[in-house]
Design an enzyme around this catalytic site. Structure first.
Site, mmCIF file in Angstrom:
data_model
loop_
_atom_site.group_PDB
_atom_site.id
_atom_site.type_symbol
_atom_site.label_atom_id
_atom_site.label_comp_id
_atom_site.label_asym_id
_atom_site.label_seq_id
_atom_site.Cartn_x
_atom_site.Cartn_y
_atom_site.Cartn_z
ATOM 1 N N LYS A 168 -70.211 -21.504 -61.918
ATOM 2 C CA LYS A 168 -69.295 -20.578 -61.523
ATOM 3 C C LYS A 168 -68.587 -20.165 -62.591
ATOM 4 O O LYS A 168 -68.084 -18.925 -62.795
ATOM 5 C CB LYS A 168 -68.336 -21.255 -60.442
ATOM 6 C CG LYS A 168 -67.153 -20.299 -60.006
ATOM 7 C CD LYS A 168 -67.566 -19.358 -59.131
ATOM 8 C CE LYS A 168 -66.370 -18.384 -58.949
ATOM 9 N NZ LYS A 168 -66.403 -17.357 -57.851
ATOM 10 N N LYS A 236 -56.795 -18.067 -63.316
ATOM 11 C CA LYS A 236 -56.968 -19.533 -63.185
ATOM 12 C C LYS A 236 -58.325 -19.687 -63.783
ATOM 13 O O LYS A 236 -58.749 -20.752 -64.770
ATOM 14 C CB LYS A 236 -56.611 -19.896 -62.018
ATOM 15 C CG LYS A 236 -57.124 -21.369 -61.438
ATOM 16 C CD LYS A 236 -58.482 -21.407 -60.723
ATOM 17 C CE LYS A 236 -58.421 -20.661 -59.599
ATOM 18 N NZ LYS A 236 -59.604 -20.754 -58.971
HETATM 19 P P1 NAP Z 1 -56.172 -17.262 -51.063
HETATM 20 O O1 NAP Z 1 -56.489 -16.227 -49.826
HETATM 21 O O2 NAP Z 1 -55.099 -17.225 -51.806
HETATM 22 O O3 NAP Z 1 -56.293 -18.838 -50.021
HETATM 23 C C1 NAP Z 1 -55.756 -19.942 -50.547
HETATM 24 C C2 NAP Z 1 -55.934 -21.029 -49.666
HETATM 25 O O4 NAP Z 1 -55.541 -22.393 -50.558
HETATM 26 C C3 NAP Z 1 -54.737 -20.823 -48.598
HETATM 27 O O5 NAP Z 1 -55.244 -21.372 -47.322
HETATM 28 C C4 NAP Z 1 -53.631 -21.944 -49.259
HETATM 29 O O6 NAP Z 1 -52.750 -22.128 -48.169
HETATM 30 C C5 NAP Z 1 -54.438 -22.953 -49.627
HETATM 31 N N1 NAP Z 1 -53.597 -23.765 -50.674
HETATM 32 C C6 NAP Z 1 -53.007 -23.265 -51.812
HETATM 33 N N2 NAP Z 1 -52.629 -24.487 -52.459
HETATM 34 C C7 NAP Z 1 -52.690 -25.421 -51.687
HETATM 35 C C8 NAP Z 1 -52.017 -26.913 -51.760
HETATM 36 N N3 NAP Z 1 -51.572 -27.405 -52.565
HETATM 37 N N4 NAP Z 1 -52.469 -27.655 -50.729
HETATM 38 C C9 NAP Z 1 -53.267 -27.362 -49.679
HETATM 39 N N5 NAP Z 1 -53.429 -25.899 -49.531
HETATM 40 C C10 NAP Z 1 -53.475 -24.963 -50.573
HETATM 41 O O7 NAP Z 1 -57.571 -17.484 -51.924
HETATM 42 P P2 NAP Z 1 -59.161 -17.400 -51.388
HETATM 43 O O8 NAP Z 1 -59.484 -15.980 -52.066
HETATM 44 O O9 NAP Z 1 -59.226 -17.744 -50.400
HETATM 45 O O10 NAP Z 1 -59.777 -18.298 -52.734
HETATM 46 C C11 NAP Z 1 -59.806 -19.542 -52.496
HETATM 47 C C12 NAP Z 1 -60.882 -20.336 -53.490
HETATM 48 O O11 NAP Z 1 -62.101 -19.780 -53.513
HETATM 49 C C13 NAP Z 1 -60.171 -20.011 -55.028
HETATM 50 O O12 NAP Z 1 -60.737 -21.255 -55.731
HETATM 51 C C14 NAP Z 1 -60.848 -18.986 -55.451
HETATM 52 O O13 NAP Z 1 -60.991 -18.828 -56.844
HETATM 53 C C15 NAP Z 1 -62.088 -19.070 -54.744
HETATM 54 N N6 NAP Z 1 -62.914 -17.734 -54.623
HETATM 55 C C16 NAP Z 1 -62.353 -16.582 -54.179
HETATM 56 C C17 NAP Z 1 -63.048 -15.359 -54.156
HETATM 57 C C18 NAP Z 1 -62.293 -14.122 -53.715
HETATM 58 O O14 NAP Z 1 -63.175 -13.233 -53.602
HETATM 59 N N7 NAP Z 1 -61.163 -14.158 -52.882
HETATM 60 C C19 NAP Z 1 -64.430 -15.428 -54.303
HETATM 61 C C20 NAP Z 1 -65.129 -16.619 -54.708
HETATM 62 C C21 NAP Z 1 -64.319 -17.925 -54.916
HETATM 63 P P3 NAP Z 1 -51.352 -21.162 -47.591
HETATM 64 O O15 NAP Z 1 -52.119 -20.550 -46.769
HETATM 65 O O16 NAP Z 1 -50.436 -22.454 -47.202
HETATM 66 O O17 NAP Z 1 -51.142 -20.406 -48.892
#
Ligand code: NAP
Length: 290
Positions: A168, A236
């Site tokens: 990744k 990040k």
């Molecule tokens: P997001 O929409 O910002 O969602 C983040 C999630 O993590 C939310 O459910 C949040 O809960 C939870 N969270 C954050 N801090 C936490 C904690 N301390 N304890 C428990 N839960 C916590 O992010 P996302 O886009 O889904 O991305 C999630 C992961 O996948 C990240 O590592 C990102 O780098 C990776 N990713 C993202 C993409 C993309 O295109 N978006 C693609 C590939 C990989 P709350 O709802 O309470 O805030």
């Protein structure tokens, strides 16, 4: 295979929906509990308040949260409810160290771990077309394959635990570099006064095309940055890449440039913007308002 899903953000919620569509999902959890309760009502699954309770209901727990500390905290809270023989799959993007630490700890209670970061964006998560890069034992992946099939077009084992996150990191070098190139080029095109639709049509049909240009070209030119991949998350990821490169005695110029630009946008309070918001910085190179 009874699966549960922890972290119902932009990626996690659509992946949980796809698991539910295959009859594999039994429970969901999210830090902001209302999101878990709403999704659980929609999908007719459980939403226990306690992560250990969710773990006790599951053969396989998927995790998709933001960053290293979040993964460590979630897995520590799952731990008391996990049984020997169950599997934890972390699909978040974090460091290799987090993956190997968590795997070693879970192994002491007989629980298997895979690091399984994703690529394919929120569109890939919605359509079940993600590409997953996996670190861990082949035998564990074999047991988890039917669950991965719910949301992945391709699942590739890259090696032992940590190898998924290493892969990744390679992916994110390209994501940062492509964003730098595409945003800079489109800001240049705007400054030259070229017609937007024709510019996108001709470029997406040629050798400069990319997923990012196709999926984010129009929205960035129209100033829409409200859904997709939050730039705080890419910032990040680029920090993780920088640390890994430093361990190899290297500094990566394209990664450093993207990290600096996204750092500026974070400093301006735009961390929740989609990564295509980088065009704001590029417009400033041409004296244009951003
Ligand atoms: P997001 O929409 O910002 O969602 C983040 C999630 O993590 C939310 O459910 C949040 O809960 C939870 N969270 C954050 N801090 C936490 C904690 N301390 N304890 C428990 N839960 C916590 O992010 P996302 O886009 O889904 O991305 C999630 C992961 O996948 C990240 O590592 C990102 O780098 C990776 N990713 C993202 C993409 C993309 O295109 N978006 C693609 C590939 C990989 P709350 O709802 O309470 O805030």
């Amino acid at each position: 295979m009874r699966c549960s899903f922890v972290g119902l953000g932009a990626m996690g919620a659509p992946m949980a929906r796809l698991l539910a569509a295959r009859g594999l999902l039994v429970a969901v959890w999210n830090r902001t509990a209302a999101k878990a309760q709403d999704l659980a009502a929609e999908l007719q699954v459980a939403a226990p308040a306690d992560l250990a309770e969710l773990a006790a209901l599951s053969d396989l727990v998927f995790v998709c949260v933001s960053a290293d500390a979040d993964v460590r905290a979630v897995i520590a809270a799952l731990r008391p409810g996990l049984r020997a023989g169950s599997i934890v799959v972390d699909t978040s993007t974090v460091s290799m160290q987090t993956a190997t630490d968590v795997a070693a700890d879970l192994a002491t209670i007989g629980v298997d771990f895979l690091d399984a970061p994703l690529t394919g964006g929120v569109e890939g998560a919605r359509l079940g077309r993600l590409s997953v890069m996996v670190g861990g034992e082949q035998a564990v992946l074999d047991r988890a394959q039917s669950a991965f099939a719910a949301f992945a077009l391709r699942v590739t084992r890259m090696g032992a635990v940590g190898a998924g996150q290493a892969t990744k990191a390679v992916n994110q070098v390209m994501i940062g570099g492509i964003a730098e190139g595409v945003c800079e080029a489109l800001a240049f095109g705007e400054a030259l006064g070229l017609p937007r639709e024709s510019l996108l049509a001709v470029l997406t049909a040629g050798a400069a095309n990319s997923w990012f240009l196709e999926k984010r070209g129009l929205s960035m030119l129209e100033g829409r940055f409200d859904s997709g991949f939050k730039l705080a998350l890419l910032h990040k990821d680029l920090g993780i890449v920088q640390a890994m490169a430093a361990q190899l005695g290297a500094s990566l110029p394209s990664v450093n440039a993207a990290h600096t630009d996204y750092g500026k946008l974070l400093g301006e309070g735009r961390g929740d913007d989609e990564i295509s918001s980088l065009i704001r910085i590029k417009r400033r190179l041409f004296g244009q308002p951003s």
